[in-house]
Design a protein around this motif. Structure first.
Motif, PDB file in Angstrom:
ATOM      1  N   ALA A 451       0.819  -1.214   0.000  1.00 29.85           N
ATOM      2  CA  ALA A 451       0.000   0.000   0.000  1.00 29.85           C
ATOM      3  C   ALA A 451       0.851   1.262   0.000  1.00 29.85           C
ATOM      4  N   HIS A 452       2.117   1.163   0.409  1.00 31.31           N
ATOM      5  CA  HIS A 452       2.984   2.333   0.512  1.00 31.31           C
ATOM      6  C   HIS A 452       3.613   2.705  -0.825  1.00 31.31           C
ATOM      7  N   LEU A 453       3.405   1.906  -1.861  1.00 26.59           N
ATOM      8  CA  LEU A 453       4.038   2.156  -3.162  1.00 26.59           C
ATOM      9  C   LEU A 453       3.198   3.104  -4.017  1.00 26.59           C
ATOM     10  N   PRO A 454       3.849   3.917  -4.874  1.00 27.23           N
ATOM     11  CA  PRO A 454       3.116   4.841  -5.766  1.00 27.23           C
ATOM     12  C   PRO A 454       2.569   4.105  -6.982  1.00 27.23           C
ATOM     13  N   TRP A 455       1.435   3.458  -6.822  1.00 22.73           N
ATOM     14  CA  TRP A 455       0.944   2.552  -7.861  1.00 22.73           C
ATOM     15  C   TRP A 455       0.517   3.281  -9.131  1.00 22.73           C
ATOM     16  N   ARG A 456       0.003   4.492  -9.010  1.00 22.36           N
ATOM     17  CA  ARG A 456      -0.404   5.190 -10.229  1.00 22.36           C
ATOM     18  C   ARG A 456       0.810   5.482 -11.113  1.00 22.36           C
ATOM     19  N   ALA A 457       1.876   5.984 -10.497  1.00 23.53           N
ATOM     20  CA  ALA A 457       3.100   6.234 -11.268  1.00 23.53           C
ATOM     21  C   ALA A 457       3.677   4.920 -11.792  1.00 23.53           C
ATOM     22  N   PHE A 458       3.584   3.857 -10.985  1.00 17.67           N
ATOM     23  CA  PHE A 458       4.065   2.542 -11.412  1.00 17.67           C
ATOM     24  C   PHE A 458       3.339   2.066 -12.676  1.00 17.67           C
ATOM     25  N   MET A 459       2.042   2.282 -12.716  1.00 19.20           N
ATOM     26  CA  MET A 459       1.270   1.795 -13.865  1.00 19.20           C
ATOM     27  C   MET A 459       1.652   2.534 -15.137  1.00 19.20           C
ATOM     28  N   TYR A 460       1.838   3.858 -15.035  1.00 19.30           N
ATOM     29  CA  TYR A 460       2.264   4.608 -16.224  1.00 19.30           C
ATOM     30  C   TYR A 460       3.650   4.161 -16.680  1.00 19.30           C
TER      31      TYR A 460
END
Length: 524
Positions: A451-460
């Motif tokens: 949950a602490h990871l920047p998933w939106r940036a990861f997806m891009y």
């Protein structure tokens, strides 16, 4: 409530740009023809007078101005069939001026059978340079090298290189031009007879000529091989090619390097039209996802107040690795399509390290006071897991990096000591970059959360990674950088597996330090 977000507006603009580009290319490829009953129509000479045979003569000369006395005939092509492809391999004897670091030009005369090649009423010529000046790229072993300093300096002097292949086109499509609206791309090629017929549109394909294909004329070379390739072409493709050639010249005048122009030319000439269209669409979305990834990454770290759950070593590694990769790509003269995002990424990664260290700068007059923030208990726990993971990785990473650098120093040729240093560092980044992703995976495993990871940036970034897989076979780039694109795929799938393995816990703080239940209580 916002009707349109910035991201939505950006996507709409890009889609509109794509539609406009496709529409423009369609009209460029399908120009409006003249109606046959219009008296201003220009007819194709080779289609209207099929009984007339055409010949071609090719001459080479070291002088820019043609003179029959100083030129050498290398090929005569009789009774040309314009509808058939033809390839001719010629052995050209170099004039003394060319062999002594001079130039060589090719003159081709197209004329009707029975007319003079030089002075016939319907004969005409085209000219192109066979040779160009270029500084040869030399590599040498830094240890146990016998090359003298004088020899290395001599190798940096521009020397004559020759084009091994020249592609010729004649427009064979029976297309009717209107004398009142001839496309501007054809104006310098169109020759009209008094009978309102245009002679064969004959030209050299400069789009297929890339600087990287040039071959060095070494001392003692007396003869070179020259391949002349002829192909028929339609009006749409020829117009598109002439437009792109003019665009390449405009880009060169704006300061684009020959390497960048070669990369762009390769996209158009080394692929078929369907793949070319796909490349254009993919390129636009690559820029979009690059921008969105940078934007969301900056927003994430701007709001981030704690390093809990994040690997500090991974953040530092990304910063150092992006800087090393940027200098490596710059040293390898990689395309700006790859180099510019790498440079922007380096600046962002440096800023992220300052956020991870909680650096604050206060000015006392002209004197800056730098201070670092303290760590919470959760951050200390994360730091312990991080150090534990990096400890075991160091047993493998450092010996391999040092061993590879020493081997490269003694056995692999390099352009300079700087190139060896950058090459050794980037080999460590590329080859063992996957290992430096393991501390974050290890922390996720220990905390049983992502949950602490920047998933939106990861997806891009993930979308861009898959696009990079396509670009890896299209754009010129070092082999190690090409392999790294596929390495990133593995890393992303590892994160996806952990996302599935550790479901969302609504009581656990997210990447901004706020849990779902806390936010829900505030609303109540």
């Amino acid at each position: 409530m916002k009707l349109f977000s910035f991201t939505t507006l950006l996507v709409v603009l890009l889609v509109a740009y794509l539609i406009n580009a496709i529409w423009t290319i369609y009209h460029l490829w399908n120009p409006e023809s003249c109606q046959p009953n219009d008296k201003n129509c220009l007819w194709s000479h080779i289609h209207k007078r099929k009984d007339i045979a055409w010949n071609m003569k090719a001459y080479v000369t070291p002088k820019k101005e043609f003179s029959p006395s100083s030129s050498t005939l290398i090929w005569t092509w009789k009774n040309i069939n314009f509808e058939e492809d033809k390839t001719k391999l010629l052995n050209v004897t170099l004039p003394p001026e060319t062999a002594n670091n001079g130039s060589l030009f090719l003159y081709m005369f197209l004329y009707p059978k029975g007319d003079s090649a030089f002075s016939g009423q319907n004969s005409f010529r085209i000219t192109t340079a066979i040779t160009e000046y270029q500084i040869p790229v030399s590599f040498f072993k830094l240890m146990n090298n016998d090359t003298s300093q004088e020899t290395r300096k001599a190798e940096k002097v521009p020397t004559t290189h020759w084009r091994p292949s020249i592609l010729l086109y004649v427009m064979t499509e029976n297309f009717l031009f209107s004398a009142r609206s001839v496309p501007s791309e054809f104006m310098h090629l169109l020759r009209v007879t008094p009978q309102h017929e245009y002679l064969p549109i004959f030209c050299v394909d400069e789009m297929s000529h890339k600087k990287s294909d040039l071959k060095h004329i070494t001392k003692g070379t007396k003869e070179i091989e020259l391949e002349i390739v002829y192909s028929p072409i339609g009006v749409g493709k020829l117009r598109f090619w002439l437009t792109m050639t003019a665009s390449m010249q405009a880009m060169k005048n704006l300061g684009f390097s020959d390497s960048d122009l070669d990369d762009i030319k390769g996209i158009f000439t080394d692929t078929n039209l369907i793949f070319l269209g796909l490349t254009i669409v993919v390129s636009v979305f690559h820029l979009l996802f690059d921008f969105l990834a940078f934007k969301n990454d900056i927003n994430y770290w701007k709001k981030r107040k704690t390093m809990a759950g994040l690997s500090f070593h991974t953040v530092v590694y990304r910063c150092v690795s992006t800087i090393i990769i940027f200098f490596y790509l710059f040293d390898q003269k990689t395309s700006f399509l790859v180099l510019i995002p790498a440079g922007v990424g380096s600046v962002i990664e440096i800023w992220k390290v300052t956020k991870a260290l909680k650096v604050t700068v206060e000015w006392s007059g002209w004197k800056p006071n730098v201070s670092f923030g303290t760590s919470s208990d959760m951050e200390k726990t994360t730091k312990d897991f991080d150090q534990q993971a990096i400890k075991y990785l160091s047993y493998v990473l450092y010996p391999l990096c040092i061993g590879a650098a020493v081997y490269s120093l003694f056995y692999v040729p390099h352009k300079s000591w700087y190139s060896w240093i950058v090459q050794s560092l980037v080999n460590g980044v590329y080859a063992f970059g996957f290992l430096f992703m393991l501390p974050q995976l290890f922390i996720n495993y220990k905390l049983k959360s992502v949950a602490h990871l920047p998933w939106r940036a990861f997806m891009y970034k993930a979308f861009n990674t898959f696009i990079d897989d396509i670009f890896a076979f299209i754009i010129k780039m070092p082999t190690s950088h090409r392999l790294a694109c596929f390495r990133d795929d593995i890393v992303f799938f590892c994160y996806l597996y952990q996302l599935w393995l550790y479901p969302v816990d609504k009581t656990r703080p997210n990447e901004y330090g706020i849990s779902y239940e806390d936010e829900h209580e505030k609303k109540d």
